[in-house]
Design a protein around this motif. Sequence first.
Motif, PDB file in Angstrom:
ATOM      1  N   ILE A   1       0.836  -1.196   0.000  1.00 62.88           N
ATOM      2  CA  ILE A   1       0.000   0.000   0.000  1.00 62.88           C
ATOM      3  C   ILE A   1       0.875   1.253   0.000  1.00 62.88           C
TER       4      ILE A   1
ATOM      5  N   ALA B   1      -8.173  -4.397  -3.962  1.00 64.69           N
ATOM      6  CA  ALA B   1      -6.832  -4.617  -3.421  1.00 64.69           C
ATOM      7  C   ALA B   1      -6.007  -5.499  -4.354  1.00 64.69           C
TER       8      ALA B   1
ATOM      9  N   TYR C   1      -2.113  -4.725  -3.811  1.00 64.85           N
ATOM     10  CA  TYR C   1      -1.894  -4.613  -2.369  1.00 64.85           C
ATOM     11  C   TYR C   1      -1.715  -5.993  -1.742  1.00 64.85           C
TER      12      TYR C   1
END
Length: 607
Positions: free
Chosen positions: A15, A426, A431
């Motif tokens: 992230i 994500a 991520y």
Amino acid sequence: MQSGQARKYAILTNILDEYVREGVKLPQRKSFFDTSTEEKTNQARSRAFIHLYLAATYGVLDFQDREHTITDASYDGGVDAYFLDSENKVIDIIQSKFRISSGNFESKYISPEEVMAIDIDRILAGHRDDKSGRSYNGYILAFIEKIQKIQDIARYRTMVTILANVKLEQYPLVERIFLGDQTNIVNFDRCYGELVLPTIRGEQHYVSSMRLQIDLSNKSGNSKLSAEIMTAHGPSEVTVVLVPTLEIAKIMFRYKNSILRYNPRSYLEFKEQRTNEGIRSSIVDVETGEFAILNNGITIVSDETYVNERVGAKNKAQVEIVNPQIINGGQTAFTLSRIYEENSVAIRDRIFSGKEVVLRIITLPQVDEISKKHLILSISSATNSQTAVSTIDRSASNDSNREVAELVFKKTGLLYEPKRGEYSDALHNNYIDRDYIVERSLFTRLMYIACGKYATAVERKMMRNTGGIIPEIKDDKAVEVFSDLYEIYKEVSNSYRGQAADKIVSDLAFSVFVRALRLRRSRDGASDFLPIVLAEAKELWPDFTSWALENVPKFATLRKNKETGEESVGFSMAKWRKSSQFPSDVDAYMDLLVVVDPATVLADVIG
């Protein structure tokens, strides 16, 4: 398999690296996000860590807006960043310490000296230099000037946020240092639970109050239709308004899953469905306003709803919705947000101009929390009945399952999706690795085993029978058992083949056997290295089944040869492996097992 600690830290740094890549694109900020060396990469991540806090906590989406609140540099008075929360009247003073390894991130503490270096009193009193007479840097001076311009500063309170681990015994010291101010210690556990998990769930930017602008130029009389409805759970108010589609598009684009908590679908699951060309076409290809007639509209539940037509602007009104959640019309809202995302500002204004959508707001002000959730579920089931939403999709996305998902992530770094597609964003942003996500049905089965409900776990229609609802987890032990079983199951399912119809039961049963053997070896001082344990388990399994033939008469069957008439004793292996007795039989067998030499791979059996 990667440890839970390493897995969580990898997600965090993924992230942060995305924020770093954003920073590199800005010429004026590029030097702060240099990754040419390991040391500079860590410095860039340290700055990105503050970005994560500001984005996750306050919903500051614009990169430069966040950058303008970061003060970390020489002569910063111990203040790394700040945020002026005008809605809640808070001045947030931020000190951050990012750690460069998964172990240090969880175990290294900020020192009392570093905490005491936060020069909050002088800065908030308007001093432009520190006690030594050195001028604060330009970022701190700009912060002071912003404070001076706050008209209602008397209503603001100060909060000191420490993005670092603080020793438990030093919490009182921190409170004494900042006596009279609120302290907010975001340690590693809170970071993973409150910053990282909402980010990968697409719930990072939740808003407690949402404002929509209404166009009154084409309305006669009032801008709303409102009525009070008495329900079995208490009174509710239904308000119907026509809202510009652009307003819905902007809100859905910004808040995504955070306003779909009670919707059986997640934000990006709508993307996986066949595109609703009718919705898109009636916005993009039609210049007139038929959309309000052709579309079924959107339903939102709220705690409070306000509509005001006296806003000091001609033909304008404002709707404010407190704690909004979209429970129907998610496909519409999603499609509008995709159109918004795909086009420039000028094209957006042209495409959405003159097009409105019916918004039905159900306000539940006097309904207790439990009744409110039951009522919302009933509304959601009724209003989504025309779409292909399964009962499991509705029941599995309940609050208790979400809490289990949060607990499992904090303890193991593994991700459970109560709502399908919850981590799609994500994955798209890199991520997380796909391997971090435990498929919903498998997660449920393993958690039932971990909670001592093996027979339920191996039912063929387990998800339908349980509704995908996870049993109550009373302590962390169940999570540890789940983690062990998942590691073993992944190896077992990839290594050993079985009949397709029975493979899941075979793999689960063998995983239980392997875990019991691993625990026995560990207890006896032998290696619990999984490949060694798996090899031994494969050797022992035939002996275990032979032991069962002699010691588990409950599943013995009498078989008769139709041709000869001879009778023989058989054993219902399938029923035994699906029975609640199976785990206790595994334990009984392991109790009889003798490990001759801890250094050896194979053990002798049954004395």
